[in-house]
Design a protein around this motif. Structure first.
Motif, PDB file in Angstrom:
ATOM      1  N   GLY A 299       0.763  -1.195   0.010  1.00  0.00           N
ATOM      2  CA  GLY A 299       0.039  -0.027   0.075  1.00  0.00           C
ATOM      3  C   GLY A 299       0.717   1.356  -0.066  1.00  0.00           C
ATOM      4  O   GLY A 299       2.163   1.210   0.055  1.00  0.00           O
ATOM      5  N   THR A 323      -4.910   0.884   0.119  1.00  0.00           N
ATOM      6  CA  THR A 323      -4.612  -0.498  -0.474  1.00  0.00           C
ATOM      7  C   THR A 323      -5.157  -0.824  -1.608  1.00  0.00           C
ATOM      8  O   THR A 323      -5.033  -1.772  -2.350  1.00  0.00           O
ATOM      9  CB  THR A 323      -4.672  -1.580   0.706  1.00  0.00           C
ATOM     10  N   GLU A 324      -6.137  -0.106  -1.816  1.00  0.00           N
ATOM     11  CA  GLU A 324      -6.975  -0.250  -3.096  1.00  0.00           C
ATOM     12  C   GLU A 324      -7.718   1.011  -3.682  1.00  0.00           C
ATOM     13  O   GLU A 324      -8.132   1.976  -2.887  1.00  0.00           O
ATOM     14  CB  GLU A 324      -8.334  -1.279  -2.821  1.00  0.00           C
ATOM     15  N   LYS A 329      -5.767  -3.043  -6.839  1.00  0.00           N
ATOM     16  CA  LYS A 329      -4.998  -3.195  -5.626  1.00  0.00           C
ATOM     17  C   LYS A 329      -3.888  -2.200  -5.752  1.00  0.00           C
ATOM     18  O   LYS A 329      -3.202  -1.780  -7.053  1.00  0.00           O
ATOM     19  CB  LYS A 329      -4.304  -4.555  -5.568  1.00  0.00           C
ATOM     20  N   GLN A 331      -0.088  -1.989  -4.575  1.00  0.00           N
ATOM     21  CA  GLN A 331       0.757  -2.774  -3.924  1.00  0.00           C
ATOM     22  C   GLN A 331       2.022  -1.800  -3.163  1.00  0.00           C
ATOM     23  O   GLN A 331       2.568  -2.093  -2.181  1.00  0.00           O
ATOM     24  CB  GLN A 331       1.466  -3.700  -5.058  1.00  0.00           C
TER      25      GLN A 331
END
Length: 480
Positions: A299, A323-324, A329, A331
């Motif tokens: 994240g 995180t999203e 996503k 990363q």
């Protein structure tokens, strides 16, 4: 052993040899053939040469010689002496000269629109496009976007050969690709390799998820196309990683999906808009992941929420771990800016964050990315300023610093000096700027306002206070 037995043994050995060789023959037959791609596409690749008028700047004195105040007799005497080596035919020092650069590009429409890199045509006074049939046409710049390093040119011609535009989102690591360009002015040079990585982020290139390849790219390839095996352009070759100035196996390409979006915006409205969240972020290290009770580092960690930003309106907080973003996503921190940048302005998207060990979904309405200057102003701490013209950072003085330096008036403390006019003038970290161009500096904000109004190509006096006393320096900004 009789003759029959020997014959059988020889045949058996030959069979074994052929069986061993066959896999090699099979593998050789599977190696890619690039000839059809080159034959179908090379005519749409062009050579781009530019000319820029550069004003002559006198060199400084050799190391160890003093710098005398400009206009004084000693200054004039030594400049005449050392300028002799710069004189051209007739003994005259040229006031300006032509600087030339080379690059590549490719035709994206039959009526003469050409795609290339911004850095290929930056500050050019003249742009000449050489076609595959040896025609040379003058091009005009339709638009450019420094943040993505994309530029669109136009030449007056009809029924030109064009490339096929592919889908860079379908590229896979390990896939064969090839480049056509003009390295070192060798027109239509073809090099090939594989995709080494996708979505690669580079320092100071936050909004481009580069395609990394091992295709040989050298000076002059910039702006040329990267093709897949179907003969479709999947990227614009832009950069290399090199410690020598030449190819070292690391080449970086702008995805064609991003480049064509930039082209559309430049042609339609003349400028490029990008999505903006309004947070400063950093990577989550292994130690930080442990401190946040995370299983693994993943994240983008929010270190600052900018004022009056979409993130502030949506309720983001310092310490949130994104995180999203919009279902994708995140990363690493480097993965977030390109995702935000391609999101349409005013679109509401969901963002998942980890806050105090719990997953939380925030709804944020994406804003328009401000200019670099506006972002710098919003990220500057109170009582400090960053000036991009002088390339210097300053901060307000506290009472203790004033007392230590024996200052009764105002002034600002120089906290950082980068390469630029301030550095060239002799301003150093730790100096206190008291006066510029006969204006007493009140505070950091006043310094920024005064610096913005300084004239170009004309020396101005700067009074700085040092521990050994005050000193005047001559500051000169380059012509704009």
């Amino acid at each position: 052993m009789n003759v029959r037995t020997k014959s059988v043994a020889v045949i058996y050995a030959l069979v074994l040899i052929l069986v061993g060789v066959m896999p090699g023959i099979s593998n050789a037959a599977q190696l890619p053939d690039f000839t059809s791609v080159v034959e179908d596409s090379s005519a749409a690749v062009v050579n781009i040469s530019t000319t820029q008028k550069v004003k002559h700047e006198r060199r400084g004195f050799p190391h160890g010689m003093p710098n005398f105040p400009e206009g004084t007799p000693f200054d004039e005497f030594f400049r005449r002496f050392f300028d002799e080596e710069q004189r051209g035919p007739g003994g005259q020092i040229p006031r300006e000269y032509d600087a030339h650069s080379l690059g590549s590009g490719f035709i994206i429409s039959k009526d003469g629109y050409i795609l290339t890199n911004y850095h290929v045509i930056r500050d050019a006074d003249e742009i000449i496009v050489r076609l595959s049939d040896r025609r040379e046409l003058e091009a005009e710049v339709i638009g450019s976007d420094p943040r993505s390093d994309v530029a669109v040119l136009k030449v007056e011609a009809e029924d030109l050969p064009v490339v096929k535009i592919g889908d860079s989102g379908k590229l896979k690591v390990g896939e064969w690709v090839l480049a056509i360009g003009s390295p070192f002015d060798f027109d239509h040079t073809v090099t090939a390799g594989i995709v080494s990585a996708v979505g690669r982020s580079l320092p100071n290139e936050n909004y481009v998820p580069f395609i990394q390849t091992d295709v040989a790219i050298n000076p002059g390839n910039s702006g040329g196309p990267l093709f897949n095996m179907d003969g479709e352009v999947v990227g614009v070759n832009a950069q290399i990683y090199s410690r020598t100035g030449g190819f070292m196996g690391l080449s970086f390409t702008i995805p064609i999906d991003l480049a064509m979006d930039v082209v559309k915006q430049l042609k339609d409205v003349g400028h490029v808009t990008r999505g903006w969240l309004g947070v400063l972020i950093q990577d989550v290290t292994r130690e930080l992941a442990e401190s946040f009770d995370m299983d693994k580092p993943v994240g983008a960690l929010v270190s600052q929420v900018l004022p009056d930003s979409p993130a502030q309106a949506a309720g983001f907080e310092v310490g949130d771990i994104i995180t999203e973003f919009n279902g994708r996503k995140v990363q690493t921190s480097a993965a977030l800016p390109p995702m935000v940048g391609v999101t349409p302005v005013d679109e509401e998207v969901p963002v998942k964050v980890i806050r105090n060990g719990k997953v939380k979904t925030l709804k944020v309405t994406i804003g328009e990315l401000p200019s670099d200057e506006e972002i710098q102003a919003s990220t500057t701490e109170p009582g400090s300023a960053n000036d991009t013209r002088l390339n210097v950072d300053v901060a307000d003085l506290n009472d203790e610093q004033r007392e230590e330096l024996g200052l009764k008036g105002k002034g600002v403390l120089v906290t950082e000096v980068k390469s630029g006019p301030a550095h060239d003038a002799g301003i150093r970290q730790g100096d206190v700027i008291v006066m510029i161009n006969n204006q007493n500096i009140k505070d950091a904000e006043h310094f920024r306002e005064v610096a913005e109004d300084l004239p170009s190509a004309k020396p101005v006096a700067v009074l700085v206070q040092r521990r050994d006393g005050p000193v005047f320096l001559a500051l000169k900004l380059p012509s704009e």
